[in-house]
Design a protein around this motif. Structure first.
Motif, PDB file in Angstrom:
ATOM      1  N   GLU A 358       0.907  -1.235   0.006  1.00 32.00           N
ATOM      2  CA  GLU A 358      -0.042   0.005  -0.134  1.00 32.00           C
ATOM      3  C   GLU A 358       0.915   1.429  -0.116  1.00 32.00           C
ATOM      4  N   GLN A 359       2.066   1.142   0.425  1.00 32.23           N
ATOM      5  CA  GLN A 359       2.910   2.323   0.505  1.00 32.23           C
ATOM      6  C   GLN A 359       3.683   2.453  -0.803  1.00 32.23           C
ATOM      7  N   GLY A 360       3.526   1.441  -1.716  1.00 33.80           N
ATOM      8  CA  GLY A 360       4.087   1.581  -3.076  1.00 33.80           C
ATOM      9  C   GLY A 360       5.089   0.421  -3.217  1.00 33.80           C
ATOM     10  N   GLY A 361       5.467  -0.481  -2.269  1.00 34.25           N
ATOM     11  CA  GLY A 361       6.196  -1.510  -2.389  1.00 34.25           C
ATOM     12  C   GLY A 361       6.052  -2.380  -3.811  1.00 34.25           C
ATOM     13  N   ARG A 362       6.819  -2.748  -4.608  1.00 30.55           N
ATOM     14  CA  ARG A 362       6.548  -3.806  -5.832  1.00 30.55           C
ATOM     15  C   ARG A 362       7.552  -4.621  -6.189  1.00 30.55           C
ATOM     16  N   THR A 363       8.721  -4.547  -5.642  1.00 26.56           N
ATOM     17  CA  THR A 363       9.965  -5.390  -5.964  1.00 26.56           C
ATOM     18  C   THR A 363      10.553  -6.010  -4.533  1.00 26.56           C
ATOM     19  N   GLY A 364      11.510  -6.691  -4.726  1.00 25.05           N
ATOM     20  CA  GLY A 364      12.087  -7.255  -3.725  1.00 25.05           C
ATOM     21  C   GLY A 364      13.079  -6.488  -2.810  1.00 25.05           C
ATOM     22  N   LEU A 365      13.170  -5.351  -3.298  1.00 20.28           N
ATOM     23  CA  LEU A 365      13.977  -4.200  -2.614  1.00 20.28           C
ATOM     24  C   LEU A 365      13.174  -3.950  -1.290  1.00 20.28           C
ATOM     25  N   THR A 366      11.918  -4.035  -1.378  1.00 20.78           N
ATOM     26  CA  THR A 366      11.145  -3.785  -0.251  1.00 20.78           C
ATOM     27  C   THR A 366      11.446  -4.814   0.775  1.00 20.78           C
ATOM     28  N   ALA A 367      11.363  -6.186   0.338  1.00 24.31           N
ATOM     29  CA  ALA A 367      11.698  -7.126   1.298  1.00 24.31           C
ATOM     30  C   ALA A 367      13.187  -7.203   1.809  1.00 24.31           C
ATOM     31  N   LEU A 368      14.102  -6.763   1.088  1.00 24.22           N
ATOM     32  CA  LEU A 368      15.480  -6.599   1.727  1.00 24.22           C
ATOM     33  C   LEU A 368      15.570  -5.354   2.700  1.00 24.22           C
ATOM     34  N   THR A 369      14.704  -4.400   2.376  1.00 26.14           N
ATOM     35  CA  THR A 369      14.798  -3.363   3.498  1.00 26.14           C
ATOM     36  C   THR A 369      14.205  -3.791   4.663  1.00 26.14           C
ATOM     37  N   ALA A 370      13.029  -4.872   4.735  1.00 25.96           N
ATOM     38  CA  ALA A 370      12.573  -5.336   5.990  1.00 25.96           C
ATOM     39  C   ALA A 370      13.739  -6.397   6.786  1.00 25.96           C
ATOM     40  N   ALA A 371      14.279  -6.883   5.977  1.00 28.07           N
ATOM     41  CA  ALA A 371      15.439  -7.911   6.311  1.00 28.07           C
ATOM     42  C   ALA A 371      16.319  -7.117   7.191  1.00 28.07           C
ATOM     43  N   VAL A 372      16.974  -6.240   6.586  1.00 25.92           N
ATOM     44  CA  VAL A 372      17.926  -5.574   7.290  1.00 25.92           C
ATOM     45  C   VAL A 372      17.612  -5.009   8.701  1.00 25.92           C
ATOM     46  N   LEU A 373      16.512  -4.689   8.608  1.00 25.33           N
ATOM     47  CA  LEU A 373      15.711  -4.067  10.124  1.00 25.33           C
ATOM     48  C   LEU A 373      15.731  -5.086  10.978  1.00 25.33           C
ATOM     49  N   PHE A 374      15.193  -6.367  10.629  1.00 26.10           N
ATOM     50  CA  PHE A 374      15.225  -7.801  11.528  1.00 26.10           C
ATOM     51  C   PHE A 374      16.659  -7.838  11.976  1.00 26.10           C
ATOM     52  N   LEU A 375      17.629  -7.577  11.062  1.00 25.33           N
ATOM     53  CA  LEU A 375      19.035  -8.092  11.619  1.00 25.33           C
ATOM     54  C   LEU A 375      19.328  -7.154  12.886  1.00 25.33           C
ATOM     55  N   LEU A 376      18.935  -5.802  12.594  1.00 23.59           N
ATOM     56  CA  LEU A 376      19.240  -4.855  13.652  1.00 23.59           C
ATOM     57  C   LEU A 376      18.447  -5.072  14.944  1.00 23.59           C
ATOM     58  N   ALA A 377      17.196  -5.673  14.939  1.00 20.97           N
ATOM     59  CA  ALA A 377      16.258  -5.921  16.039  1.00 20.97           C
ATOM     60  C   ALA A 377      16.849  -6.248  17.292  1.00 20.97           C
ATOM     61  N   PRO A 378      17.864  -7.600  17.322  1.00 21.78           N
ATOM     62  CA  PRO A 378      18.175  -8.060  18.466  1.00 21.78           C
ATOM     63  C   PRO A 378      19.083  -7.012  19.157  1.00 21.78           C
ATOM     64  N   PHE A 379      19.798  -6.351  18.723  1.00 19.34           N
ATOM     65  CA  PHE A 379      20.600  -5.238  19.701  1.00 19.34           C
ATOM     66  C   PHE A 379      19.531  -4.419  20.765  1.00 19.34           C
ATOM     67  N   PHE A 380      18.421  -4.639  20.558  1.00 12.24           N
ATOM     68  CA  PHE A 380      17.516  -3.995  21.505  1.00 12.24           C
ATOM     69  C   PHE A 380      16.667  -4.868  22.517  1.00 12.24           C
ATOM     70  N   GLY A 381      17.620  -5.884  22.693  1.00 12.21           N
ATOM     71  CA  GLY A 381      17.315  -6.964  23.611  1.00 12.21           C
ATOM     72  C   GLY A 381      16.447  -6.531  24.807  1.00 12.21           C
ATOM     73  N   PRO A 382      17.314  -5.734  25.772  1.00  7.73           N
ATOM     74  CA  PRO A 382      16.450  -5.225  26.971  1.00  7.73           C
ATOM     75  C   PRO A 382      15.067  -4.839  26.843  1.00  7.73           C
ATOM     76  N   LEU A 383      14.816  -4.119  25.837  1.00  2.00           N
ATOM     77  CA  LEU A 383      13.437  -3.625  25.649  1.00  2.00           C
ATOM     78  C   LEU A 383      12.628  -4.888  25.139  1.00  2.00           C
ATOM     79  N   VAL A 384      13.013  -5.731  24.392  1.00  2.00           N
ATOM     80  CA  VAL A 384      12.214  -6.594  24.078  1.00  2.00           C
ATOM     81  C   VAL A 384      11.843  -7.666  25.168  1.00  2.00           C
ATOM     82  N   ARG A 385      12.920  -7.860  25.985  1.00  2.00           N
ATOM     83  CA  ARG A 385      12.646  -8.734  27.337  1.00  2.00           C
ATOM     84  C   ARG A 385      11.519  -8.025  28.225  1.00  2.00           C
ATOM     85  N   MET A 386      11.577  -6.881  28.447  1.00  2.00           N
ATOM     86  CA  MET A 386      10.529  -6.030  29.175  1.00  2.00           C
ATOM     87  C   MET A 386       9.030  -6.390  28.513  1.00  2.00           C
ATOM     88  N   LEU A 387       9.034  -6.250  27.301  1.00  2.00           N
ATOM     89  CA  LEU A 387       7.750  -6.200  26.659  1.00  2.00           C
ATOM     90  C   LEU A 387       7.425  -7.923  26.593  1.00  2.00           C
TER      91      LEU A 387
END
Length: 483
Positions: A358-387
């Motif tokens: 809906e935001q205009g994504g049409r190719t695999g570049l959209t998926a790659l962007t999301a993948a990079v963000l998933f790789l960064l997420a574990p570095f916010f472990g304390p916040l995730v544990r609290m939640l």
């Protein structure tokens, strides 16, 4: 390079649009980073005695999501992100792991297995690995169409709807709104004025309001709003003795379970507790074969439904066909196999990818962007544990995700009783048996004979009769054997 690989202009998009779409997709599905370790660790169901390490599952979830999504983006080139699926994770911890625990106890008692030599979740990961290998083989060999055709659209949609109701029930239980007593299986909690319920409703109102306005990240923002409310309550309540001494407050999950984070950023949790710990031999024992098939079917149907729905929305369907369908299904299967190896349940395509489209994504570049963000997420472990330490924070997310899945009930062929009744049995079976696997078994067993007696036996594929026979054996022999 990006233009040549993804053909951005040909698909009517550009790099900034694809990056924004990838961020949108990530925000709409980032709740899985909190919910997945909460589910697989057993915290959501109060079964931490048989669950997995919370931090390891969180890292495994992010890594498996990133790997599956990268394959989807680079190979299949679709704007679809992958992650451990809702529904499959509850089946994993709610049915498969307890069944494995009982089986281990019986094997130890019979002297065929040494006590402590294997954990139930290790066998469960082996089941996921085997189902992923089967899915990969079927995807590469082109057999998936036959499997898809074996189960009617009504039954597939009933599975999704039933899981949606089940997830919603778990969310309400986690928020202490629905409780159970020896006299009554489920009822409304008598302590609705407690802080747990108030935290839940803050999260629900924020999530529902933003979701209704189609604001990306509504689920994540709802979780954060609930977390902020819980943090304030946790700081204020001890300062008011008259309030803190009330049973509804002192015995609440807020006062007994919630642990505010002392930091936001830290090193990613270790994968070691789950990395490569799957048991590939014991997971092939007879009691677990039905689970392998069930996970295979759930992954197959989730993936095909998401691929068709999102691709149709993005205008990627060509002459009624889905280009590169084999690559997309293989990406899903690779994600599941890799996820089991690192320590998480079935990886599947997420319908929330439609938000990025809906935001205009049409190719695999959209998926790659999301993948990079998933790789960064574990570095916010304390916040995730609290939640993850406090179920009311994610109760609203479960309720909203359940509502998303329940929309599938509209696609059931209600004007045909031979389709509607087995579908209904599947839905209520999942909820009332408190087991996704048992609900599916009841529905699949009912479907062939009902269709046959209704004079519609020719519409039932031979594979469905075979599956029903296997599940009859499962309920009468395997299920009774495993308790």
């Amino acid at each position: 390079m990006l233009e040549r690989w993804f053909r951005l202009r040909e698909n009517g998009t550009n790099v900034p649009t694809e990056l924004l779409a990838g961020l949108t997709t990530f925000l709409t599905m980032a709740y899985i980073i909190v919910l997945q370790p909460m589910v697989l660790s057993g915290r959501l169901m109060g079964r931490e005695d048989i669950g997995m390490d919370f931090g390891a599952v969180m890292s495994a979830t992010c890594l498996a999501a990133a790997v599956g999504t990268i394959i989807m983006g680079l190979w299949a080139k679709y704007p679809i992100a992958l992650a451990p699926g809702m529904g499959e994770n509850f089946l994993f911890i709610g049915s498969l792991v307890p069944a494995a625990a009982v089986w281990i106890q019986n094997e130890v008692a019979a002297g065929r297995l040494q006590a402590g030599s294997v954990q139930p979740w290790q066998i469960a990961l082996g089941v996921i690995f085997h189902s992923g290998i089967l899915f990969l083989g079927l995807s590469l060999l082109g057999v998936r169409e036959k499997l898809l055709e074996a189960v009617s659209p009504s039954m597939r949609n009933a599975i999704a709807a039933g899981i949606g109701l089940f997830i919603a029930l778990l969310g309400l239980q986690g928020a202490s709104i629905i409780v159970g007593t020896p006299e009554q299986i489920v009822k409304l909690s008598p302590r609705l004025a407690g802080p747990d319920v108030l935290v839940f409703f803050v999260g629900f109102l924020v999530t529902a309001g933003l979701y209704a306005r189609r604001i990306p990240g509504s689920i994540v923002l709802g979780i954060l709003a609930a977390a902020a409310t819980a943090w304030i309550f946790r700081a204020v309540i001890p300062a008011v003795p008259q309030l803190a001494d009330l049973p509804a407050v002192s015995q609440s999950k807020l006062m007994t379970q919630f642990a505010p984070a002392e930091a936001v950023i830290s090193g990613p949790p270790s994968l070691i507790p789950t990395l490569g710990k799957m048991d590939l031999r014991l997971s092939l024992a007879l009691p677990f074969l039905p689970y392998i098939l069930i996970f295979l079917f759930m992954d197959l149907f989730d993936t095909l439904g998401t691929l068709v729905g999102v691709s149709e929305q993005a205008g990627l369907i060509r002459e009624g066909r889905l280009p590169r369908a084999k690559q997309a299904l293989a990406a899903d299967a690779f994600g599941t196999v890799f996820g089991a190896a690192v320590g998480t349940s079935t990886v599947t395509s997420f319908i929330e990818s439609a938000a990025g489209v809906e935001q205009g994504g049409r190719t695999g570049l959209t998926a790659l962007t999301a993948a990079v963000l998933f790789l960064l997420a574990p570095f916010f472990g304390p916040l995730v544990r609290m939640l993850g330490s406090y179920p009311p924070l994610t109760g609203a997310a479960l309720l909203v995700v359940g509502s998303m899945m329940l929309r599938n009930v509209l696609k059931i062929e209600w004007n045909n009783p031979a389709e509607a009744l087995p579908a209904f049995v599947t839905m209520v079976g999942i909820v009332f048996s408190y087991s996704i696997a048992d609900g599916l078994a009841l529905g699949f067993i009912c479907y062939p004979p009902v269709k046959l007696l209704a004079g519609q036996g020719r519409q039932v594929r031979p594979l469905m009769y075979g599956l029903a026979a296997v599940l009859v054996v499962y309920l009468l022999a395997v299920k009774s054997y495993t308790g």
